[in-house]
Design an enzyme around this catalytic site. Structure first.
Site, PDB file in Angstrom:
ATOM      1  N   HIS A  17       0.840  -1.204   0.000  1.00  0.00           N
ATOM      2  CA  HIS A  17       0.000   0.000   0.000  1.00  0.00           C
ATOM      3  C   HIS A  17       0.874   1.252   0.000  1.00  0.00           C
ATOM      4  O   HIS A  17       0.601   2.221  -0.706  1.00  0.00           O
ATOM      5  CB  HIS A  17      -0.883   0.070   1.256  1.00  0.00           C
ATOM      6  CG  HIS A  17      -1.872  -1.037   1.404  1.00  0.00           C
ATOM      7  ND1 HIS A  17      -1.964  -1.804   2.545  1.00  0.00           N
ATOM      8  CD2 HIS A  17      -2.834  -1.484   0.564  1.00  0.00           C
ATOM      9  CE1 HIS A  17      -2.942  -2.686   2.400  1.00  0.00           C
ATOM     10  NE2 HIS A  17      -3.489  -2.520   1.216  1.00  0.00           N
ATOM     11  N   LYS A  41     -17.317  -6.564   8.045  1.00  0.00           N
ATOM     12  CA  LYS A  41     -16.055  -7.273   8.297  1.00  0.00           C
ATOM     13  C   LYS A  41     -15.706  -7.144   9.776  1.00  0.00           C
ATOM     14  O   LYS A  41     -16.139  -6.215  10.444  1.00  0.00           O
ATOM     15  CB  LYS A  41     -14.939  -6.639   7.465  1.00  0.00           C
ATOM     16  CG  LYS A  41     -14.926  -7.104   6.024  1.00  0.00           C
ATOM     17  CD  LYS A  41     -13.630  -6.658   5.367  1.00  0.00           C
ATOM     18  CE  LYS A  41     -13.599  -7.002   3.902  1.00  0.00           C
ATOM     19  NZ  LYS A  41     -12.412  -6.447   3.226  1.00  0.00           N
ATOM     20  N   ARG A  90      -1.777  -6.128  -8.016  1.00  0.00           N
ATOM     21  CA  ARG A  90      -0.605  -6.965  -7.742  1.00  0.00           C
ATOM     22  C   ARG A  90      -0.410  -8.022  -8.817  1.00  0.00           C
ATOM     23  O   ARG A  90       0.689  -8.267  -9.261  1.00  0.00           O
ATOM     24  CB  ARG A  90      -0.774  -7.683  -6.385  1.00  0.00           C
ATOM     25  CG  ARG A  90      -0.621  -6.776  -5.215  1.00  0.00           C
ATOM     26  CD  ARG A  90      -1.103  -7.435  -3.969  1.00  0.00           C
ATOM     27  NE  ARG A  90      -2.522  -7.765  -4.083  1.00  0.00           N
ATOM     28  CZ  ARG A  90      -3.278  -8.205  -3.116  1.00  0.00           C
ATOM     29  NH1 ARG A  90      -2.769  -8.409  -1.930  1.00  0.00           N
ATOM     30  NH2 ARG A  90      -4.561  -8.462  -3.297  1.00  0.00           N
ATOM     31  N   SER A 129      -2.721  -7.762   3.224  1.00  0.00           N
ATOM     32  CA  SER A 129      -2.974  -7.553   4.657  1.00  0.00           C
ATOM     33  C   SER A 129      -3.367  -8.872   5.317  1.00  0.00           C
ATOM     34  O   SER A 129      -2.970  -9.150   6.451  1.00  0.00           O
ATOM     35  CB  SER A 129      -4.095  -6.540   4.856  1.00  0.00           C
ATOM     36  OG  SER A 129      -3.727  -5.289   4.340  1.00  0.00           O
TER      37      SER A 129
HETATM   38  O1  PNS Z   1      -8.621  -2.881   0.545  1.00  0.00           O
HETATM   39  P1  PNS Z   1      -9.845  -3.491  -0.075  1.00  0.00           P
HETATM   40  O2  PNS Z   1     -10.672  -4.201   0.980  1.00  0.00           O
HETATM   41  O3  PNS Z   1      -9.524  -4.360  -1.248  1.00  0.00           O
HETATM   42  O4  PNS Z   1     -10.717  -2.230  -0.616  1.00  0.00           O
HETATM   43  C1  PNS Z   1     -11.964  -2.427  -1.254  1.00  0.00           C
HETATM   44  C2  PNS Z   1     -12.708  -1.082  -1.408  1.00  0.00           C
HETATM   45  C3  PNS Z   1     -12.772  -0.357  -0.096  1.00  0.00           C
HETATM   46  C4  PNS Z   1     -12.008  -0.220  -2.422  1.00  0.00           C
HETATM   47  C5  PNS Z   1     -14.132  -1.407  -1.964  1.00  0.00           C
HETATM   48  O5  PNS Z   1     -14.666  -2.475  -1.242  1.00  0.00           O
HETATM   49  C6  PNS Z   1     -15.070  -0.210  -1.824  1.00  0.00           C
HETATM   50  O6  PNS Z   1     -14.887   0.798  -2.456  1.00  0.00           O
HETATM   51  N1  PNS Z   1     -16.079  -0.367  -0.957  1.00  0.00           N
HETATM   52  C7  PNS Z   1     -17.036   0.663  -0.671  1.00  0.00           C
HETATM   53  C8  PNS Z   1     -18.437   0.204  -1.038  1.00  0.00           C
HETATM   54  C9  PNS Z   1     -18.669   0.413  -2.527  1.00  0.00           C
HETATM   55  O7  PNS Z   1     -18.566   1.504  -3.039  1.00  0.00           O
HETATM   56  N2  PNS Z   1     -19.018  -0.694  -3.200  1.00  0.00           N
HETATM   57  C10 PNS Z   1     -19.324  -0.643  -4.620  1.00  0.00           C
HETATM   58  C11 PNS Z   1     -18.231  -1.266  -5.456  1.00  0.00           C
HETATM   59  S1  PNS Z   1     -18.923  -2.598  -6.371  1.00  0.00           S
END
Ligand code: PNS
Length: 167
Positions: A17, A41, A90, A129
């Site tokens: 990150h 979560k 990645r 993570s």
């Molecule tokens: O670090 P991560 O868990 O891979 O991040 C995922 C993240 C936070 C980018 C994604 O889950 C997100 O933007 N969630 C917010 C909810 C949202 O907007 N969902 C619609 C996308 S389909």
């Protein structure tokens, strides 16, 4: 001024990150790293803790700000007048998931939120993570995965959990 948001769970932030943060901060005038408050979560660190960790880990980069959000990314982006989301890729396994999210966000936001991908530096391509947490939970060496102060905080969390389990 070019501003972008780097959203994520950051539970906890890894060198992968931080690599994306450093590189994106050189592309944009302001980079807002925003921690998702995902109530479904059960994270190791609370949102407040993750924000503090990110602030400490990015304190040397003046144009990085740390924030948090709940709900949809497109709503958060609209409220803060942000039009670009940054995400790290990645490997090909990330691509399908990221492509789907990026396209959904673009469609739902009526093309107001685009996603820009940075390919993670090869030395961090293996990092996640979840694997950092798993290694730490068995007392393994995570010094190559996260900054030292983050490693200490992770081990501290697992010590507290283990002591609670013994009670
Ligand atoms: O670090 P991560 O868990 O891979 O991040 C995922 C993240 C936070 C980018 C994604 O889950 C997100 O933007 N969630 C917010 C909810 C949202 O907007 N969902 C619609 C996308 S389909």
């Amino acid at each position: 001024m070019k501003r972008a948001v780097y959203p994520g769970s950051f539970d906890p932030v890894t060198f992968g990150h931080l690599d994306v943060i450093k590189r994106a901060s050189q592309i944009f005038d302001v980079l807002i790293v925003s921690v998702l408050n995902n109530k479904e979560k059960s994270p190791l660190f609370s949102v407040e803790e993750r924000v503090k960790i990110l602030q400490e880990a990015t304190k040397e980069i003046p144009n990085v700000q740390v924030d948090s959000f709940s709900g949809l990314l497109i709503d958060y982006a609209a409220e803060n007048d942000l039009h670009i989301a940054v995400r790290g890729l990645r490997a090909i396994t990330d691509f399908e998931y990221e492509l789907q999210i990026a396209q959904t966000n673009r469609k739902l936001s009526r093309e107001k939120l685009d996603t820009m991908f940075l390919t993670t530096s090869l030395e961090y391509a293996y990092l996640s993570s979840s694997s950092v947490k798993e290694i730490a939970s068995f007392g393994g060496d995570i010094s190559q995965c996260v900054p030292d102060f983050v490693a200490e905080l992770i081990f501290e969390k697992y010590r507290i959990r283990q002591n609670k389990n013994k009670e």
